[in-house]
Design a protein around this motif. Structure first.
Motif, PDB file in Angstrom:
ATOM      1  N   HIS A 134     -10.214   9.342  -5.053  1.00  0.00           N
ATOM      2  CA  HIS A 134      -9.193   8.717  -4.580  1.00  0.00           C
ATOM      3  C   HIS A 134      -8.535   7.510  -4.984  1.00  0.00           C
ATOM      4  CE1 HIS A 134      -6.910   7.783  -0.939  1.00  0.00           C
ATOM      5  NE2 HIS A 134      -7.152   6.185  -1.260  1.00  0.00           N
ATOM      6  N   GLU A 135      -9.467   6.747  -5.499  1.00  0.00           N
ATOM      7  CA  GLU A 135      -9.054   5.463  -6.194  1.00  0.00           C
ATOM      8  C   GLU A 135      -8.095   5.888  -7.763  1.00  0.00           C
ATOM      9  OE1 GLU A 135      -8.420   2.617  -4.785  1.00  0.00           O
ATOM     10  OE2 GLU A 135      -9.513   3.154  -2.812  1.00  0.00           O
ATOM     11  N   HIS A 138      -4.838   6.984  -7.315  1.00  0.00           N
ATOM     12  CA  HIS A 138      -4.018   5.679  -7.148  1.00  0.00           C
ATOM     13  C   HIS A 138      -3.406   5.442  -8.458  1.00  0.00           C
ATOM     14  CE1 HIS A 138      -3.627   5.389  -2.825  1.00  0.00           C
ATOM     15  NE2 HIS A 138      -4.711   4.755  -2.703  1.00  0.00           N
ATOM     16  N   TYR A 186      -0.957   0.419   0.810  1.00  0.00           N
ATOM     17  CA  TYR A 186      -0.026   1.704  -0.012  1.00  0.00           C
ATOM     18  C   TYR A 186       0.534   2.314   1.235  1.00  0.00           C
ATOM     19  CZ  TYR A 186      -3.098   1.317  -3.906  1.00  0.00           C
ATOM     20  OH  TYR A 186      -3.806   0.867  -4.999  1.00  0.00           O
ATOM     21  N   GLU A 191      -0.963   7.349   0.158  1.00  0.00           N
ATOM     22  CA  GLU A 191      -2.567   7.820   0.594  1.00  0.00           C
ATOM     23  C   GLU A 191      -2.839   9.424   0.551  1.00  0.00           C
ATOM     24  OE1 GLU A 191      -4.765   5.651   0.276  1.00  0.00           O
ATOM     25  OE2 GLU A 191      -3.652   3.745   0.731  1.00  0.00           O
ATOM     26  N   HIS A 238      -5.763   1.595   4.326  1.00  0.00           N
ATOM     27  CA  HIS A 238      -5.651   3.279   4.417  1.00  0.00           C
ATOM     28  C   HIS A 238      -5.409   3.706   5.735  1.00  0.00           C
ATOM     29  CE1 HIS A 238      -7.655   2.237   0.497  1.00  0.00           C
ATOM     30  NE2 HIS A 238      -7.286   3.583   0.047  1.00  0.00           N
TER      31      HIS A 238
HETATM   32 ZN   LIG Z   1      -5.912   4.574  -1.070  1.00  0.00          ZN
END
Ligand SMILES: [Zn+2]
Length: 497
Positions: A134-135, A138, A186, A191, A238
């Protein structure tokens, strides 16, 4: 307490991303991860430069977890995922930071961080990979870059309001201003996109994607047990973990390829966690009632009784019940109390009052009353600069001028309480640690807690083992318990106060 009052090796956080301020050229290109046209004010080489600089600040202020095997492990998982991303050529760096909060974050240029808090709560490599994917998302979608472009203005504003911010109750956030640009929210779209990209990388990397949904469950449970206002960062930045769990669960179910098998071995993951620090590190400061102890910096401080205390990244402080007065300790990065005091009073709008003390409990100090003109009116307070163990501590107590008569004695008493910490029981405190236990047979969590006692509540034990409080631990699977880290009984002295 964070960088300022954490450990000696740490230093204050400067505005890490000032380099970005020089950037003015806009470019529009199709982002390879998202397929969308994207305007960016930051070129790739500038992005890398920003990342390098911010990475140093993260290491200096939050600190890296001092365990090379775990660092290498995190790096290896991250590299494996990033190789399947749309930006495999970035110099990807993955770090385990020494922070008990359950969190993960990314900064531009390919830097991804997971906290020891996160790692200690998860139960498999597949879960950790889900968060890291997930990171990475980003970064590949360049959310981090656009976020920083937006953050620049805010950052300048924060610098200007450094010492006396009008919103008294938010001093803790102010103290974290330097790093706060890293934790800006974010958008919901970003997200979702990061969740999707994370799923893509995890799947391509051969991991079982299904534990992704367990991560959201764990984060929700952690969040529910946290005190108000202490939501774990990964959640607070998040939105809607429940919605995200449902949505990603549907996407996983719709995958056309059979799920990978990598990262499912819980025993393999848990073995790596044996002996890992768990929760807050009391060596970096802790409260008992309203008395604050900092074993590493060897001081003790009694905040006013009944005030709401908080041990933040760069400050420790307390707010009056009515939230109209504050006492806060930070480190002044100056060589002597005199220099620190002079600098404090050289700020525009700050007036020096009468000298108040020459020493505090035998420690060299400079202390004055002060008044400060702010946008919200005049503040009055006491400012003490105390030299101890080669550091200068700045202790401020302040309130709106109209309330001064109500608080001046309370604040004076608090400031006078700063003293050396000499009690060995406090100086020798240790953090709690994870202990991995191989269960000879299946047993209920309650039985496990009785047979293998932990120093955390049953509820925490349930979360870190991913079972309900009334659940059962399987036979042949290792389980986590938490040992050690008990704080001393309060000393008679502090009770007497
Ligand atoms: Zn995130």
């Amino acid at each position: 307490m964070g960088p300022l009052l954490h450990r000696g090796r740490r230093r204050p956080v400067a505005a890490p991303l000032a380099v970005a301020a020089a950037v003015g050229v806009a470019a529009c290109a199709t982002n390879p991860a998202t397929g969308r046209r994207q305007i960016s004010l930051v070129s790739e080489s500038q992005e890398k430069q920003m990342g390098q600089q911010a990475d140093q600040e993260v290491a200096a202020s939050i600190g890296l977890y001092p365990e090379t095997n775990l660092q290498a492990y995190v790096q290896r998982i991250g590299e494996g995922l990033a190789a399947h991303s749309e930006r495999p050529g970035l110099a990807w760096t993955f770090r385990l930071v020494d922070d008990p909060a359950v969190n993960a974050f990314a900064i531009p240029g390919g830097y991804v961080y997971v906290t020891r808090g996160l790692v200690s709560y998860l139960t498999s490599e597949a879960e950790l990979a889900a968060v890291m994917g997930h990171e990475i998302g980003h970064v590949t979608a360049r959310h981090t870059v656009s976020m920083i472009s937006k953050a620049q203005l805010a950052n300048v504003g924060l610098m200007l309001g450094m010492i006396l911010r009008p919103e008294l109750q938010n001093y803790g956030n102010l103290a974290e201003a330097g790093l706060s640009v890293l934790f800006l929210k974010y958008s919901r779209d970003a997200e979702r996109q990061a969740d999707d990209l994370g799923l893509r990388y995890v799947t391509r990397g051969g991991y079982d994607p299904r534990p992704m949904t367990d991560v959201f469950t764990t984060l929700e449970r952690v969040s529910a047990t946290e005190k108000k206002g202490r939501v774990p960062g990964w959640l607070s930045t998040h939105p809607d973990p429940g919605d995200r769990r449902t949505r990603i669960g549907q996407e996983i179910a719709a995958l056309t390829t059979p799920p990978g098998t990598l990262g499912r071995d819980r025993a393999e993951y848990l073995r790596r966690l044996d002996g890992m620090e768990f929760g807050e590190d009391p060596r970096e400061g802790f409260f008992q009632q309203n008395v604050f102890y900092h074993p590493e910096m060897r001081f003790r401080f009694a905040f006013p009784p009944g005030w709401k205390t908080s041990n933040q990244k760069q400050a420790v402080g307390a707010t009056s019940p009515g939230e109209d007065a504050v006492v806060v300790i930070t480190l002044a990065q100056r060589d002597s109390p005199e220099i620190a005091s002079r600098e404090f009073f050289s700020q525009g709008g700050v007036q020096q009052g009468s000298a108040w003390r020459g020493d505090i409990n035998g420690l060299p100090a400079v202390a004055h009353g002060f008044a400060a003109q702010t946008q919200q009116g005049v503040l009055r307070g006491l400012a003490a600069f105390v030299s101890h163990q080669g550091k200068v501590f700045q202790i401020l107590g302040y309130t709106p001028s109209s309330r001064w008569a109500r608080y001046d004695n309370v604040m004076a008493e608090a400031l006078n309480s700063f003293e050396r910490l000499t009690d060995r029981r406090y100086l020798q405190v240790e953090p709690k640690k994870l202990d991995i236990v191989n269960l000879p047979r299946a047993m209920s969590l309650r039985e496990f807690a009785e047979r293998y006692p932990s120093t955390v509540p049953l509820e925490t034990l349930a979360i870190i083992n991913e079972v309900p409080v009334d659940g059962t631990l399987e036979a042949g699977q290792p389980a986590k318990r938490v040992v050690g880290g008990n704080l001393p009984d309060e000393s008679p002295r502090s009770l007497r106060r």
